[in-house]
Design a protein around this motif. Structure first.
Motif, PDB file in Angstrom:
ATOM      1  N   LYS A 184       0.830  -1.213   0.000  1.00 29.39           N
ATOM      2  CA  LYS A 184       0.000   0.000   0.000  1.00 29.39           C
ATOM      3  C   LYS A 184       0.863   1.261   0.000  1.00 29.39           C
ATOM      4  O   LYS A 184       0.588   2.215  -0.733  1.00 29.39           O
ATOM      5  CB  LYS A 184      -0.896  -0.030   1.248  1.00 29.39           C
ATOM      6  N   TYR A 185       1.914   1.272   0.832  1.00 28.49           N
ATOM      7  CA  TYR A 185       2.721   2.477   0.969  1.00 28.49           C
ATOM      8  C   TYR A 185       3.883   2.551  -0.023  1.00 28.49           C
ATOM      9  O   TYR A 185       4.471   3.604  -0.192  1.00 28.49           O
ATOM     10  CB  TYR A 185       3.239   2.609   2.402  1.00 28.49           C
ATOM     11  N   ASN A 186       4.214   1.414  -0.667  1.00 24.60           N
ATOM     12  CA  ASN A 186       5.349   1.393  -1.586  1.00 24.60           C
ATOM     13  C   ASN A 186       5.051   0.610  -2.848  1.00 24.60           C
ATOM     14  O   ASN A 186       5.815  -0.293  -3.222  1.00 24.60           O
ATOM     15  CB  ASN A 186       6.577   0.761  -0.893  1.00 24.60           C
ATOM     16  N   PRO A 187       3.946   0.923  -3.523  1.00 18.52           N
ATOM     17  CA  PRO A 187       3.548   0.114  -4.674  1.00 18.52           C
ATOM     18  C   PRO A 187       4.611   0.074  -5.765  1.00 18.52           C
ATOM     19  O   PRO A 187       4.897  -1.003  -6.305  1.00 18.52           O
ATOM     20  CB  PRO A 187       2.262   0.788  -5.176  1.00 18.52           C
ATOM     21  N   GLU A 188       5.210   1.233  -6.055  1.00 18.52           N
ATOM     22  CA  GLU A 188       6.212   1.279  -7.132  1.00 18.52           C
ATOM     23  C   GLU A 188       7.471   0.505  -6.746  1.00 18.52           C
ATOM     24  O   GLU A 188       8.095  -0.141  -7.588  1.00 18.52           O
ATOM     25  CB  GLU A 188       6.521   2.732  -7.521  1.00 18.52           C
ATOM     26  N   PHE A 189       7.796   0.538  -5.459  1.00 18.52           N
ATOM     27  CA  PHE A 189       9.020  -0.117  -5.009  1.00 18.52           C
ATOM     28  C   PHE A 189       8.916  -1.644  -5.109  1.00 18.52           C
ATOM     29  O   PHE A 189       9.904  -2.317  -5.409  1.00 18.52           O
ATOM     30  CB  PHE A 189       9.354   0.301  -3.585  1.00 18.52           C
ATOM     31  N   VAL A 190       7.737  -2.165  -4.876  1.00 22.50           N
ATOM     32  CA  VAL A 190       7.527  -3.621  -4.952  1.00 22.50           C
ATOM     33  C   VAL A 190       7.900  -4.155  -6.341  1.00 22.50           C
ATOM     34  O   VAL A 190       8.432  -5.262  -6.469  1.00 22.50           O
ATOM     35  CB  VAL A 190       6.064  -3.988  -4.590  1.00 22.50           C
ATOM     36  N   GLN A 191       7.680  -3.332  -7.353  1.00 24.43           N
ATOM     37  CA  GLN A 191       8.029  -3.732  -8.726  1.00 24.43           C
ATOM     38  C   GLN A 191       9.545  -3.750  -8.935  1.00 24.43           C
ATOM     39  O   GLN A 191      10.050  -4.387  -9.844  1.00 24.43           O
ATOM     40  CB  GLN A 191       7.442  -2.760  -9.759  1.00 24.43           C
ATOM     41  N   ARG A 192      10.237  -2.995  -8.095  1.00 27.31           N
ATOM     42  CA  ARG A 192      11.627  -2.679  -8.368  1.00 27.31           C
ATOM     43  C   ARG A 192      12.601  -3.748  -7.877  1.00 27.31           C
ATOM     44  O   ARG A 192      13.760  -3.754  -8.260  1.00 27.31           O
ATOM     45  CB  ARG A 192      11.920  -1.350  -7.654  1.00 27.31           C
ATOM     46  N   ILE A 193      12.142  -4.605  -6.997  1.00 33.47           N
ATOM     47  CA  ILE A 193      13.023  -5.619  -6.393  1.00 33.47           C
ATOM     48  C   ILE A 193      12.421  -7.012  -6.524  1.00 33.47           C
ATOM     49  O   ILE A 193      11.209  -7.166  -6.605  1.00 33.47           O
ATOM     50  CB  ILE A 193      13.232  -5.337  -4.889  1.00 33.47           C
TER      51      ILE A 193
END
Lengths: 191, 191
Positions: free
Chosen positions: A157-166
């Motif tokens: 919820k708080y880091n949607p874009e980051f989840v894609q990144r790693i």
DNA sequence: TATATTTCTTAATCTAGATTAAGTTTTTCA
DNA sequence: TGAAAAACTTAATCTAGATTAAGAAATATA
């Protein structure tokens, strides 16, 4: 390049031009390749690193030989192992790029030198550490209080874009469970 | 009374007499009774507290209504909820004495005032926060890496006197498990 | 010094998440 | 562009620690 650090500093404090330049002249620019290590277990952590671009994870290897991700760092974050950096002990951590990256690093010697006399740079790092403390406390409270599934959905919820990144297995490790369990959670969601 | 704070400051930095007195004049002495709260959920945390004497725990109440102990504080520790103190948000934490205690407290206003101009007091809090960061990171790594039994034995090893000082159920909560499970661990040890 | 309150223990049962293992999909790079 | 490596999925089985419940000890207080 260096302006992203200048901007970050000016977001929190107002050093004189002289003070700013003094600090800026102490940092070194470095290009880091994906998977490259900027700190390895057993070494001494002699630098504090400011990430201009890219992503890093810090992890240690536990007794069973499993990698445990302790932290991530992205743009505008300072990343080091304070225990090793401050106390000059051998580190138990590895810090590794998860993407090609550009960093600025400051040596312990320069770090001590600037902090000896600069009010604004002291303020800057104090303020950053206050924010880090808030984040750490929040994380500890989450770990205590949320189930694996809740940890994942909250992080997402708080880091949607980051989840894609790693890679998922790194996120699973960061959240404190296995990649298999994360798969299970995601399978449940999408059905 | 106030000398324990002075000593603590001088362990890390060297303020001028004027700087020291300026800071010292900003703190208020307070006597706290066992079980008294110095912060309650829903309120604003307007103070940072230095413990001269006694012991405190900070805890929140989770969804199931169970108290979760987040931190302990004893002599020579600063204790606050930074999230509420810095960001002026309502706190989710309670901070409660577990013994009769004596504290010094500094208001957010005075804290901001002294940190506006004092190099040495900025250094002091920066250094403390670096140490807090190290402790937080170590705790996160322990939580990831150790079983309940290992968490207890490790804690006991490094804080034998402290274990006597607080009820077991608080320690269990701090370590992240139930009092029943701690009983089980202890029964195993002593047999 | 008796009673109420708080803390601790024991034991049976239950569950979130680990482990193991095998297969699939995606990415890398020669 | 094809083989090897890295990342992800599924499913069966297992276990550390939770939950529930009841009683016992210790501590506080009238």
């Amino acid at each position: 390049m260096i302006t992203s650090l200048k901007n970050h500093i000016q977001r929190f404090v107002n050093p004189s031009e002289k003070e700013m330049n003094h600090f800026i002249n102490m940092v070194e620019l470095e290009n880091i390749k994906n998977k490259q290590f900027i700190l390895k277990e057993g070494h001494y952590c002699n630098y504090n690193h400011f990430i201009i671009n890219g992503c890093f994870r810090s992890f240690f290897i536990n007794k069973k030989g499993v990698e445990k991700t302790v932290n991530f760092g992205i743009e505008d974050w300072w990343l080091t192992d304070f225990d090793s950096f401050i106390n000059k002990t051998q580190t138990k951590l590895n810090i590794q790029a998860t993407e090609d990256a550009i960093i600025l690093k400051i040596s312990k010697f320069n770090f001590d030198t600037i902090l000896q006399n600069s009010l604004e740079i002291n303020k800057y790092f104090r303020i950053i550490l206050e924010r880090v403390r808030i984040a750490d406390q929040r994380r500890i409270q989450y770990m205590f209080n949320l189930s694996g599934e809740e940890l994942y959905t909250t992080f997402y919820k708080y880091n949607p874009e980051f989840v894609q990144r790693i890679p998922q297995y790194m996120l699973a490790s960061y959240l404190g469970f296995t990649p298999e369990f994360l798969s299970k959670i995601r399978a449940k969601k999408h059905s």
